[in-house]
Design a protein around this motif. Structure first.
Motif, mmCIF file in Angstrom:
data_model
loop_
_atom_site.group_PDB
_atom_site.id
_atom_site.type_symbol
_atom_site.label_atom_id
_atom_site.label_comp_id
_atom_site.label_asym_id
_atom_site.label_seq_id
_atom_site.Cartn_x
_atom_site.Cartn_y
_atom_site.Cartn_z
ATOM 1 N N LEU A 141 0.825 -1.209 0.000
ATOM 2 C CA LEU A 141 0.000 0.000 0.000
ATOM 3 C C LEU A 141 0.862 1.263 0.000
ATOM 4 O O LEU A 141 0.473 2.290 -0.561
ATOM 5 N N GLU A 144 2.334 0.974 -4.021
ATOM 6 C CA GLU A 144 1.559 0.707 -5.231
ATOM 7 C C GLU A 144 0.269 1.526 -5.249
ATOM 8 O O GLU A 144 -0.303 1.827 -4.199
ATOM 9 N N PRO A 145 -0.237 1.851 -6.461
ATOM 10 C CA PRO A 145 -1.465 2.651 -6.554
ATOM 11 C C PRO A 145 -2.739 1.870 -6.249
ATOM 12 O O PRO A 145 -3.786 2.463 -5.996
ATOM 13 N N GLY A 146 -2.679 0.556 -6.258
ATOM 14 C CA GLY A 146 -3.850 -0.250 -5.939
ATOM 15 C C GLY A 146 -3.415 -1.645 -5.533
ATOM 16 O O GLY A 146 -2.550 -2.235 -6.185
ATOM 17 N N ARG A 160 -6.183 1.388 -1.867
ATOM 18 C CA ARG A 160 -5.141 2.369 -2.139
ATOM 19 C C ARG A 160 -5.181 3.450 -1.067
ATOM 20 O O ARG A 160 -6.225 3.710 -0.472
ATOM 21 N N GLU A 162 -3.829 7.497 -0.535
ATOM 22 C CA GLU A 162 -3.254 8.701 -1.137
ATOM 23 C C GLU A 162 -3.229 9.817 -0.094
ATOM 24 O O GLU A 162 -4.226 10.010 0.603
ATOM 25 N N ARG A 164 0.698 8.420 -0.890
ATOM 26 C CA ARG A 164 1.545 7.364 -0.346
ATOM 27 C C ARG A 164 2.720 8.014 0.403
ATOM 28 O O ARG A 164 2.986 9.198 0.231
#
Length: 295
Positions: A141, A144-146, A160, A162, A164
């Motif tokens: 997590l 990576e974006p998903g 996800r 945001e 990160r």
């Protein structure tokens, strides 16, 4: 990179031992920073007859009151919080503190606490498996974006967070069993056992296992911080035990230097009151550094 990941000698202090005095939390962490401690930790025991603070809330309060000192849950009991939630909590606290978080994690050694809260009580083998799954979810997590994950203990569906993290947040594991030590060597940035539960010789053997696992995983073992939680009691008439460092200033410094020479380069020290913490910082730490310089 965190200032305390590596092999320099560092000292931390853990809040929550002795008298329950939440009104002193800010004063304690501000003083710890002023005294030169590298880390301020809070243990994670939410259930029981002894009064405690919720760890992450208190840690955030401590970080907001300081500028330099690093903060760490010492260590989070895994069943209390879903790994994906922990990943987001860590990202936020690390960002708001200016990159001062070390994420301490443990599989959860006190089953009665989790049972009381209606949380999973796992076998030793299941605890290691759950910790491995949690590490993968958290690290993915952060990177990576998903993330989708279908494990025995934890799941994620296109999860996800945001933003990160702005940097790789260090993860230190409080681990003891053979499988969890291998997991530590393969994936963690640090290892933090409690010498109140182990003799030094046992801890050294476990450290060797962590470092061997790092080599087997293709990692540089010197990049893993081997730390230790240590109980210190100032009492010139008291003899030390395998679980408690005790005596006067010079005796305590000698015992701590021995622990550091054994490979534990970061000591997180537990005190029952503010005054011993001040004495330790002002009198003992310089003696320890002098002893190591003469080694």
């Amino acid at each position: 990179m965190s200032a305390i990941v590596g092999q320099r000698v560092g000292f931390g202090t853990t809040y929550g031992f002795g008298e329950f005095a939440p009104e002193r939390l800010v004063d304690d962490v501000v003083e710890a920073e002023a005294l030169g401690f590298d880390m301020f930790g809070i243990s994670d025991h939410l259930h029981g007859e002894h009064a405690t603070l919720e760890t992450w809330t208190a840690l955030t309060w401590a970080a907001a009151a300081t500028e330099r000192i690093e903060v760490m849950p010492n260590v989070l009991g895994l069943p209390y919080r879903a790994p994906a939630v922990t990943a987001k909590m860590a990202e936020t606290l690390d960002r708001l503190s200016g990159g001062r978080l070390v994420l301490g994690l443990g599989s959860g050694g006190y089953d009665r606490e989790f049972a009381a809260f209606g949380l999973p009580v796992r076998t030793p083998g299941q605890k290691v498996g759950a910790l491995a799954e949690a590490l993968e979810i958290i690290r993915r997590l952060w990177a990576e974006p998903g993330v989708s994950f279908d494990g025995e203990h934890y799941q994620a569906r296109e999860a996800r967070i945001e933003p990160r993290p702005a940097r790789p947040i260090p993860i230190w594991l409080g681990s003891y069993g053979p499988r969890s030590l291998r997991l530590t060597g393969a994936f963690a940035d640090g290892w933090i056992p409690s010498l109140t539960r182990l003799e030094l010789s046992q801890a050294v053997a476990m450290r060797d296992a962590v470092r061997a696992a790092a080599v087997a995983a293709g990692r540089d073992p010197d990049q893993i911080t081997c730390a230790a939680n240590v109980a210190v009691v100032f009492d010139a008439k008291r003899s030390p035990t395998p679980q408690v460092v005790a005596g006067g200033d010079e005796a305590i410094a000698g015992q701590l230097a021995e622990i550091i020479r054994a490979g534990f380069t970061f000591l997180n020290v537990m005190f029952s009151a503010p005054e011993p913490r001040r004495r330790f910082a002002l009198e003992v730490i310089p003696l320890v550094r002098d002893a190591l310089a003469q080694s």
